[in-house]
Design an enzyme around this catalytic site. Structure first.
Site, PDB file in Angstrom:
ATOM      1  N   ARG A  67      52.250  87.278  17.982  1.00 20.20           N
ATOM      2  CA  ARG A  67      52.721  85.890  18.383  1.00 20.20           C
ATOM      3  C   ARG A  67      54.142  86.164  19.125  1.00 20.20           C
ATOM      4  O   ARG A  67      54.172  85.512  20.167  1.00 20.20           O
ATOM      5  CB  ARG A  67      52.917  84.761  17.305  1.00 20.20           C
ATOM      6  CG  ARG A  67      53.073  83.506  17.843  1.00 20.20           C
ATOM      7  CD  ARG A  67      51.805  82.864  18.566  1.00 20.20           C
ATOM      8  NE  ARG A  67      52.238  81.539  19.034  1.00 20.20           N
ATOM      9  CZ  ARG A  67      51.336  80.680  19.041  1.00 20.20           C
ATOM     10  NH1 ARG A  67      50.138  80.583  18.922  1.00 20.20           N
ATOM     11  NH2 ARG A  67      51.727  79.311  19.741  1.00 20.20           N
ATOM     12  N   ILE A  94      52.640  76.291  21.049  1.00 19.62           N
ATOM     13  CA  ILE A  94      54.050  76.199  20.316  1.00 19.62           C
ATOM     14  C   ILE A  94      54.798  77.646  21.034  1.00 19.62           C
ATOM     15  O   ILE A  94      54.368  78.559  20.557  1.00 19.62           O
ATOM     16  CB  ILE A  94      54.056  75.783  18.968  1.00 19.62           C
ATOM     17  CG1 ILE A  94      53.085  75.008  18.510  1.00 19.62           C
ATOM     18  CG2 ILE A  94      55.575  75.773  18.569  1.00 19.62           C
ATOM     19  CD1 ILE A  94      53.456  73.425  19.221  1.00 19.62           C
ATOM     20  N   THR A 110      55.519  66.745  27.776  1.00 17.76           N
ATOM     21  CA  THR A 110      54.983  65.376  27.656  1.00 17.76           C
ATOM     22  C   THR A 110      54.135  65.260  26.848  1.00 17.76           C
ATOM     23  O   THR A 110      53.285  66.306  26.550  1.00 17.76           O
ATOM     24  CB  THR A 110      54.440  64.995  29.138  1.00 17.76           C
ATOM     25  OG1 THR A 110      53.850  63.736  28.986  1.00 17.76           O
ATOM     26  CG2 THR A 110      53.216  66.020  29.492  1.00 17.76           C
ATOM     27  N   HIS A 111      54.083  64.177  25.668  1.00 25.30           N
ATOM     28  CA  HIS A 111      53.175  64.206  24.701  1.00 25.30           C
ATOM     29  C   HIS A 111      52.557  62.717  24.549  1.00 25.30           C
ATOM     30  O   HIS A 111      53.078  61.836  24.984  1.00 25.30           O
ATOM     31  CB  HIS A 111      53.987  64.347  23.540  1.00 25.30           C
ATOM     32  CG  HIS A 111      53.206  64.129  21.962  1.00 25.30           C
ATOM     33  ND1 HIS A 111      52.199  65.056  21.648  1.00 25.30           N
ATOM     34  CD2 HIS A 111      52.843  63.080  21.227  1.00 25.30           C
ATOM     35  CE1 HIS A 111      51.689  64.647  20.575  1.00 25.30           C
ATOM     36  NE2 HIS A 111      52.083  63.651  20.378  1.00 25.30           N
TER      37      HIS A 111
HETATM   38  C1  GRF Z   1      48.514  65.097  28.681  1.00 22.37           C
HETATM   39  O1  GRF Z   1      47.998  64.069  28.113  1.00 22.37           O
HETATM   40  C2  GRF Z   1      49.471  65.682  27.658  1.00 22.37           C
HETATM   41  O2  GRF Z   1      50.329  64.958  27.143  1.00 22.37           O
HETATM   42  C3  GRF Z   1      48.606  66.276  26.529  1.00 22.37           C
HETATM   43  O3  GRF Z   1      47.239  66.902  27.195  1.00 22.37           O
HETATM   44  C4  GRF Z   1      47.131  66.152  28.302  1.00 22.37           C
HETATM   45  C5  GRF Z   1      46.930  66.991  29.403  1.00 22.37           C
HETATM   46  O4  GRF Z   1      46.488  66.516  30.409  1.00 22.37           O
HETATM   47  N1  GRF Z   1      49.314  67.381  25.782  1.00 22.37           N
HETATM   48  P1  GRF Z   1      46.445  67.384  31.951  1.00 22.37           P
HETATM   49  O5  GRF Z   1      46.034  68.770  31.669  1.00 22.37           O
HETATM   50  O6  GRF Z   1      47.785  67.353  32.567  1.00 22.37           O
HETATM   51  O7  GRF Z   1      45.568  66.485  32.697  1.00 22.37           O
END
Ligand code: GRF
Length: 202
Positions: A67, A94, A110-111
């Site tokens: 890893r 991660i 973004t989560h």
């Molecule tokens: C997004 O909602 C992100 O937050 C989550 O997976 C999705 C990815 O969507 N981890 P995309 O690949 O940008 O369409």
């Protein structure tokens, strides 16, 4: 400013950034995407990058002995493009110590949930299962935890009785794509400081 975007799937967040920069212009937006990386090949996110004429790279864990070796390889692959900001747009790995040593403080994720609620790989499913009435999305700086870094912005999305995971995730992504475009542009144009858990955008 130079952006490297990391993806693992459909890349609709990447596409939102590409479209915004295209419509606004690099100077007005304040940033351009210089490369797109992924942890696996053959995904729509990479196809979107190729259609946009961008360099791409794939860094798979299984191609490395450990890893840590993967983390080092990912760090080098990203560093080669000299990014000012790295954006995880649905990147589902991660990163490790070396990556954070190099890009910590300028690595944004973004989560699809309102952190600190529902961190991890199944934030949408977990919020639904929990019976949350509102959920949403969070754009934050990545630190050495999982979805625990300083929050930059959040967007709220109502949960509907008839929602299943994909319907709710699609509705979240509509908000998330706008939030990510807005945040990345502001960080790039205005500059920012991270003071503990607080993010101050000039
Ligand atoms: C997004 O909602 C992100 O937050 C989550 O997976 C999705 C990815 O969507 N981890 P995309 O690949 O940008 O369409």
């Amino acid at each position: 400013k130079r952006l490297v975007v990391l993806v693992s799937g459909s890349g609709t967040n990447l596409q939102a950034l590409l479209d915004a920069i295209d419509e606004t212009g690099v100077d007005a937006y304040g940033a351009e995407i210089v490369a797109v990386g992924a942890d696996r090949g053959g995904i729509e996110g990479l196809a979107r990058a190729e259609r946009a004429g961008l360099p791409t790279f794939v860094c798979r864990v299984k191609d490395h002995d450990s890893r840590e070796a993967w983390d080092a390889a990912l760090t080098e692959a990203v560093a080669a493009y000299k990014p000012d900001l790295v954006v995880s747009a649905g990147f589902m790995k991660i990163v490790g110590k070396e990556f954070l040593a190099r890009f910590g403080g300028r690595f944004v994720n973004t989560h699809p949930a309102l952190l600190p609620s529902f961190p991890g790989a199944h934030g949408v499913r977990d919020a639904l299962a929990y019976g949350a009435k509102v959920t949403g999305c969070t754009v934050h700086f990545v630190d050495d935890g999982v979805d625990t870094g300083p929050i930059i912005a959040q967007g709220v999305v109502e949960v509907r009785d008839e929602d299943d995971e994909s319907a709710l995730h699609e509705r979240i992504k509509e908000v998330e794509r706008r939030l990510l475009v807005e945040v990345v542009g502001r960080l790039a144009r205005n500059g920012y400081r991270i003071e503990g858990r607080k993010v101050v955008i000039q």
